[in-house]
Design a protein around this motif. Structure first.
Motif, PDB file in Angstrom:
ATOM      1  N   ASN A   1       0.828  -1.197   0.000  1.00 45.95           N
ATOM      2  CA  ASN A   1       0.000   0.000   0.000  1.00 45.95           C
ATOM      3  C   ASN A   1       0.870   1.257   0.000  1.00 45.95           C
ATOM      4  OD1 ASN A   1      -2.629   1.445   0.435  1.00 45.95           O
ATOM      5  ND2 ASN A   1      -1.584   2.038   2.312  1.00 45.95           N
ATOM      6  N   PHE A   2       1.892   1.277   0.850  1.00 50.18           N
ATOM      7  CA  PHE A   2       2.789   2.434   0.906  1.00 50.18           C
ATOM      8  C   PHE A   2       3.575   2.581  -0.402  1.00 50.18           C
ATOM      9  CE2 PHE A   2       2.385   2.147   5.630  1.00 50.18           C
ATOM     10  CZ  PHE A   2       1.885   3.413   5.814  1.00 50.18           C
TER      11      PHE A   2
ATOM     12  N   LEU B   1       1.358   4.176  -3.061  1.00 44.81           N
ATOM     13  CA  LEU B   1       1.202   5.614  -2.844  1.00 44.81           C
ATOM     14  C   LEU B   1       2.434   6.378  -3.337  1.00 44.81           C
ATOM     15  CD1 LEU B   1      -0.426   5.648   0.711  1.00 44.81           C
ATOM     16  CD2 LEU B   1      -1.535   6.162  -1.474  1.00 44.81           C
ATOM     17  N   GLN B   2       3.622   5.847  -3.070  1.00 47.37           N
ATOM     18  CA  GLN B   2       4.841   6.484  -3.557  1.00 47.37           C
ATOM     19  C   GLN B   2       4.890   6.456  -5.087  1.00 47.37           C
ATOM     20  OE1 GLN B   2       8.061   4.393  -1.654  1.00 47.37           O
ATOM     21  NE2 GLN B   2       8.030   5.731   0.137  1.00 47.37           N
TER      22      GLN B   2
ATOM     23  N   SER C   1       2.610   8.995  -6.659  1.00 45.06           N
ATOM     24  CA  SER C   1       3.176  10.338  -6.539  1.00 45.06           C
ATOM     25  C   SER C   1       4.227  10.572  -7.617  1.00 45.06           C
ATOM     26  CB  SER C   1       3.795  10.520  -5.148  1.00 45.06           C
ATOM     27  OG  SER C   1       4.399  11.789  -5.030  1.00 45.06           O
TER      28      SER C   1
ATOM     29  N   VAL D   1      -5.582  11.165  -3.970  1.00 45.96           N
ATOM     30  CA  VAL D   1      -5.765   9.737  -3.701  1.00 45.96           C
ATOM     31  C   VAL D   1      -6.799   9.606  -2.590  1.00 45.96           C
ATOM     32  CG1 VAL D   1      -4.679   7.557  -3.065  1.00 45.96           C
ATOM     33  CG2 VAL D   1      -3.393   9.250  -4.380  1.00 45.96           C
TER      34      VAL D   1
END
Length: 238
Positions: A70-71, A74-75, A78, A90
């Motif tokens: 998940n992290f 997100l990166q 971006s 998001v």
């Protein structure tokens, strides 16, 4: 009996940012491909559709996403949105019902406005931070398009649209889908936004020697309008 050849097709999700990226490229760079293939939505079913799938012995490849992935996603979003010059939001999805937006898409497709709906839904979700799993948001999008707000807000209550949606998910199962965006041309399958150029080559009957090329390899980036748990590699979601 001769089998009817299936048309080229792509599976997309209004939930998926990578489907959004692929859609942007299709509309800006490959409109002939967008025009020549079938558009089939994919989403995580609610309890009603899941029961229908269970009765049909159809098991979709939906798995839980780890915290680490998940992290990473997100990166990755971006990085990719900044590289494209996009201002991206998001949203945090809390107990979403994806039938609401995807069956509304099927309603729009019935009226010849499917692509307009996709454009508005992607803009609402990824650039305006609106909750497209909410009936009121879908009603607002329909009204913006000059469509029947009440009908679209309640599309998930329509048995005929529910059956169409079920058929879409069964089709994805038969095509071997395991993530989106997912492209099919004949027996060839392509997963992820970063496989779009290879799919385009197959669609056009061209050599796939430039299959590694992506939107990042162009001298000029397309100018897209900016805004006033997915799984998979950098180009696709599960």
């Amino acid at each position: 009996m001769v089998k009817t050849k299936k048309p080229p097709r792509w599976y997309f999700s209004l939930r998926s940012p990578y489907s959004w990226f692929a859609w942007l490229d299709l509309m800006e760079r490959y409109p002939d491909v967008a025009d020549g293939m079938e558009w089939i939505p994919f989403w995580e079913p609610d309890e009603i559709t899941q029961r229908m799938l269970d009765e049909a012995e159809v098991e979709l490849p939906i798995v839980a996403m780890s915290r680490a992935k998940n992290f990473y996603i997100l990166q990755d979003l971006s990085r990719l949105s900044k590289a494209r010059g996009l201002k991206m939001t998001v949203p945090i999805d809390k107990d979403p019902n994806w039938e609401i937006s995807h069956l509304a898409y099927l309603a729009a497709a019935e009226e010849g406005r499917g692509r307009d709906f996709v454009a508005a839904a992607y803009r609402a979700r990824w650039q305006q931070g609106r909750d497209i799993t909410a009936r009121e948001t879908i009603g607002e999008i329909a009204a913006e398009l000059g469509l029947d707000a009440e009908r679209f807000a309640n599309a998930s209550d329509d048995p005929a649209l529910r059956k169409k949606g079920f058929d879409c998910l069964v089709s994805s199962y038969k095509d071997g889908l395991f993530g989106v965006p997912f492209f099919v041309h004949g027996r060839d399958k392509f997963w992820g936004a970063d496989r779009l150029t290879a799919y385009v080559a197959a669609f056009r009957g061209e050599p796939i020697r430039n299959a590694g090329e992506s939107w990042q390899d162009h001298a000029e980036l397309p100018l897209f309008s900016t805004a006033g748990g997915d799984t998979g590699h950098a180009g696709g979601c599960g």
